[in-house]
Design a protein around this motif. Structure first.
Motif, PDB file in Angstrom:
ATOM      1  N   VAL A 113       5.912  -1.550  -0.832  1.00 60.16           N
ATOM      2  CA  VAL A 113       6.359  -2.153  -2.093  1.00 60.16           C
ATOM      3  C   VAL A 113       5.386  -3.243  -2.539  1.00 60.16           C
ATOM      4  O   VAL A 113       5.144  -3.425  -3.733  1.00 60.16           O
ATOM      5  CB  VAL A 113       7.798  -2.716  -1.941  1.00 60.16           C
ATOM      6  CG1 VAL A 113       8.182  -3.598  -3.112  1.00 60.16           C
ATOM      7  CG2 VAL A 113       8.788  -1.582  -1.766  1.00 60.16           C
ATOM      8  N   SER A 114       4.795  -3.935  -1.575  1.00 58.80           N
ATOM      9  CA  SER A 114       3.857  -5.022  -1.879  1.00 58.80           C
ATOM     10  C   SER A 114       2.443  -4.533  -2.175  1.00 58.80           C
ATOM     11  O   SER A 114       1.559  -5.334  -2.443  1.00 58.80           O
ATOM     12  CB  SER A 114       3.814  -6.004  -0.714  1.00 58.80           C
ATOM     13  OG  SER A 114       5.068  -6.593  -0.548  1.00 58.80           O
ATOM     14  N   GLY A 115       2.219  -3.220  -2.063  1.00 57.56           N
ATOM     15  CA  GLY A 115       0.912  -2.671  -2.397  1.00 57.56           C
ATOM     16  C   GLY A 115      -0.022  -2.471  -1.220  1.00 57.56           C
ATOM     17  O   GLY A 115      -1.166  -2.054  -1.406  1.00 57.56           O
ATOM     18  N   LEU A 116       0.449  -2.736  -0.008  1.00 58.91           N
ATOM     19  CA  LEU A 116      -0.405  -2.487   1.163  1.00 58.91           C
ATOM     20  C   LEU A 116      -0.365  -0.999   1.481  1.00 58.91           C
ATOM     21  O   LEU A 116       0.701  -0.398   1.540  1.00 58.91           O
ATOM     22  CB  LEU A 116       0.071  -3.313   2.354  1.00 58.91           C
ATOM     23  CG  LEU A 116      -0.020  -4.820   2.169  1.00 58.91           C
ATOM     24  CD1 LEU A 116       0.591  -5.547   3.367  1.00 58.91           C
ATOM     25  CD2 LEU A 116      -1.456  -5.264   1.968  1.00 58.91           C
ATOM     26  N   LYS A 117      -1.518  -0.409   1.676  1.00 57.58           N
ATOM     27  CA  LYS A 117      -1.605   1.036   1.878  1.00 57.58           C
ATOM     28  C   LYS A 117      -2.044   1.424   3.282  1.00 57.58           C
ATOM     29  O   LYS A 117      -1.902   2.575   3.685  1.00 57.58           O
ATOM     30  CB  LYS A 117      -2.583   1.656   0.863  1.00 57.58           C
ATOM     31  CG  LYS A 117      -2.164   1.421  -0.574  1.00 57.58           C
ATOM     32  CD  LYS A 117      -0.793   1.995  -0.854  1.00 57.58           C
ATOM     33  CE  LYS A 117      -0.345   1.717  -2.274  1.00 57.58           C
ATOM     34  NZ  LYS A 117       1.094   1.798  -2.424  1.00 57.58           N
ATOM     35  N   ARG A 118      -2.585   0.477   4.033  1.00 54.31           N
ATOM     36  CA  ARG A 118      -3.026   0.759   5.399  1.00 54.31           C
ATOM     37  C   ARG A 118      -2.527  -0.375   6.280  1.00 54.31           C
ATOM     38  O   ARG A 118      -2.787  -1.540   6.003  1.00 54.31           O
ATOM     39  CB  ARG A 118      -4.538   0.854   5.472  1.00 54.31           C
ATOM     40  CG  ARG A 118      -5.045   1.207   6.839  1.00 54.31           C
ATOM     41  CD  ARG A 118      -6.528   1.404   6.861  1.00 54.31           C
ATOM     42  NE  ARG A 118      -6.940   1.661   8.222  1.00 54.31           N
ATOM     43  CZ  ARG A 118      -8.174   1.795   8.609  1.00 54.31           C
ATOM     44  NH1 ARG A 118      -9.152   1.709   7.727  1.00 54.31           N
ATOM     45  NH2 ARG A 118      -8.460   2.017   9.854  1.00 54.31           N
ATOM     46  N   ILE A 119      -1.799  -0.003   7.326  1.00 53.94           N
ATOM     47  CA  ILE A 119      -1.222  -0.997   8.215  1.00 53.94           C
ATOM     48  C   ILE A 119      -1.733  -0.759   9.628  1.00 53.94           C
ATOM     49  O   ILE A 119      -1.630   0.350  10.162  1.00 53.94           O
ATOM     50  CB  ILE A 119       0.332  -0.914   8.211  1.00 53.94           C
ATOM     51  CG1 ILE A 119       0.883  -1.077   6.804  1.00 53.94           C
ATOM     52  CG2 ILE A 119       0.925  -1.943   9.182  1.00 53.94           C
ATOM     53  CD1 ILE A 119       0.621  -2.418   6.171  1.00 53.94           C
ATOM     54  N   GLY A 120      -2.257  -1.790  10.215  1.00 55.67           N
ATOM     55  CA  GLY A 120      -2.615  -1.775  11.627  1.00 55.67           C
ATOM     56  C   GLY A 120      -1.533  -2.503  12.392  1.00 55.67           C
ATOM     57  O   GLY A 120      -0.811  -3.333  11.839  1.00 55.67           O
ATOM     58  N   CYS A 121      -1.375  -2.170  13.650  1.00 54.25           N
ATOM     59  CA  CYS A 121      -0.367  -2.892  14.434  1.00 54.25           C
ATOM     60  C   CYS A 121      -1.055  -3.634  15.568  1.00 54.25           C
ATOM     61  O   CYS A 121      -2.023  -3.149  16.140  1.00 54.25           O
ATOM     62  CB  CYS A 121       0.709  -1.956  14.955  1.00 54.25           C
ATOM     63  SG  CYS A 121       0.134  -0.649  16.040  1.00 54.25           S
ATOM     64  N   LEU A 122      -0.562  -4.803  15.825  1.00 54.56           N
ATOM     65  CA  LEU A 122      -1.115  -5.636  16.880  1.00 54.56           C
ATOM     66  C   LEU A 122      -0.321  -5.370  18.146  1.00 54.56           C
ATOM     67  O   LEU A 122       0.846  -5.739  18.253  1.00 54.56           O
ATOM     68  CB  LEU A 122      -1.031  -7.107  16.481  1.00 54.56           C
ATOM     69  CG  LEU A 122      -1.703  -7.455  15.156  1.00 54.56           C
ATOM     70  CD1 LEU A 122      -1.471  -8.917  14.806  1.00 54.56           C
ATOM     71  CD2 LEU A 122      -3.183  -7.155  15.229  1.00 54.56           C
ATOM     72  N   THR A 123      -0.941  -4.691  19.088  1.00 51.53           N
ATOM     73  CA  THR A 123      -0.278  -4.304  20.327  1.00 51.53           C
ATOM     74  C   THR A 123      -1.231  -4.521  21.488  1.00 51.53           C
ATOM     75  O   THR A 123      -2.367  -4.082  21.447  1.00 51.53           O
ATOM     76  CB  THR A 123       0.132  -2.818  20.287  1.00 51.53           C
ATOM     77  OG1 THR A 123       0.872  -2.583  19.109  1.00 51.53           O
ATOM     78  CG2 THR A 123       0.958  -2.439  21.491  1.00 51.53           C
ATOM     79  N   ALA A 124      -0.738  -5.182  22.506  1.00 55.59           N
ATOM     80  CA  ALA A 124      -1.568  -5.435  23.678  1.00 55.59           C
ATOM     81  C   ALA A 124      -1.743  -4.170  24.501  1.00 55.59           C
ATOM     82  O   ALA A 124      -0.808  -3.374  24.649  1.00 55.59           O
ATOM     83  CB  ALA A 124      -0.937  -6.524  24.528  1.00 55.59           C
TER      84      ALA A 124
END
Length: 149
Positions: A113-124
């Protein structure tokens, strides 16, 4: 079976609870911070998140905070303005009950909804439960930082 879960935007009033989350022994072992994490570090992160237009929510069951989920845009004004980094923290007693997946769905919807199209996740590395959950949600392991959707 999951109980009713809600999300509330983190405010300055929540920072003490957020600090206790990152100091929880089970959560802290997967963070790059060395406990005990001082309150000043949590305040610094909150100020950074606000300045970057981040979305950060407390995960609630009733009035109890059981975790936190957020998405921080990489660069709100530059070429990477469509990219964000996600994080999820859940207290140990609430893992394996579906809350993490619900939190990810909420964050992904709000990021879209905010316009972000690519999301990375922070995972150890070594956080096999979290990695399995992200893979189940469609993320791919694609960088040293974690998973990419």
């Amino acid at each position: 079976m999951t109980r009713d879960i809600n999300f509330r935007e983190v405010t300055e009033d929540d920072l003490e609870v957020m600090n206790s989350l990152v100091n929880d022994e089970d959560i802290a072992r997967f963070l790059d911070l060395i406990p005990p994490v001082p309150m000043s570090k949590t305040i610094d992160f909150w100020e950074f998140a606000v300045s970057r237009g981040a979305m950060w929510w407390a995960i609630l069951i009733g009035n109890d905070v059981i975790g936190s989920v957020g998405v921080v845009p990489e660069d709100s004004d530059g070429k990477m303005s469509h990219v964000g980094a996600m994080f999820v923290y859940l207290l140990k007693d609430h893992r394996g009950l579906g809350y993490g997946g619900i939190a990810i769905d909420h964050a992904l919807f709000m990021a879209d909804v905010s316009g972000l199209k690519r999301i990375g996740c922070l995972t150890a590395e070594g956080n096999s439960r979290a990695i399995a959950m992200y893979l189940e949600k469609g993320f791919l392991i694609g960088s040293k930082e974690g998973c990419i959707l």
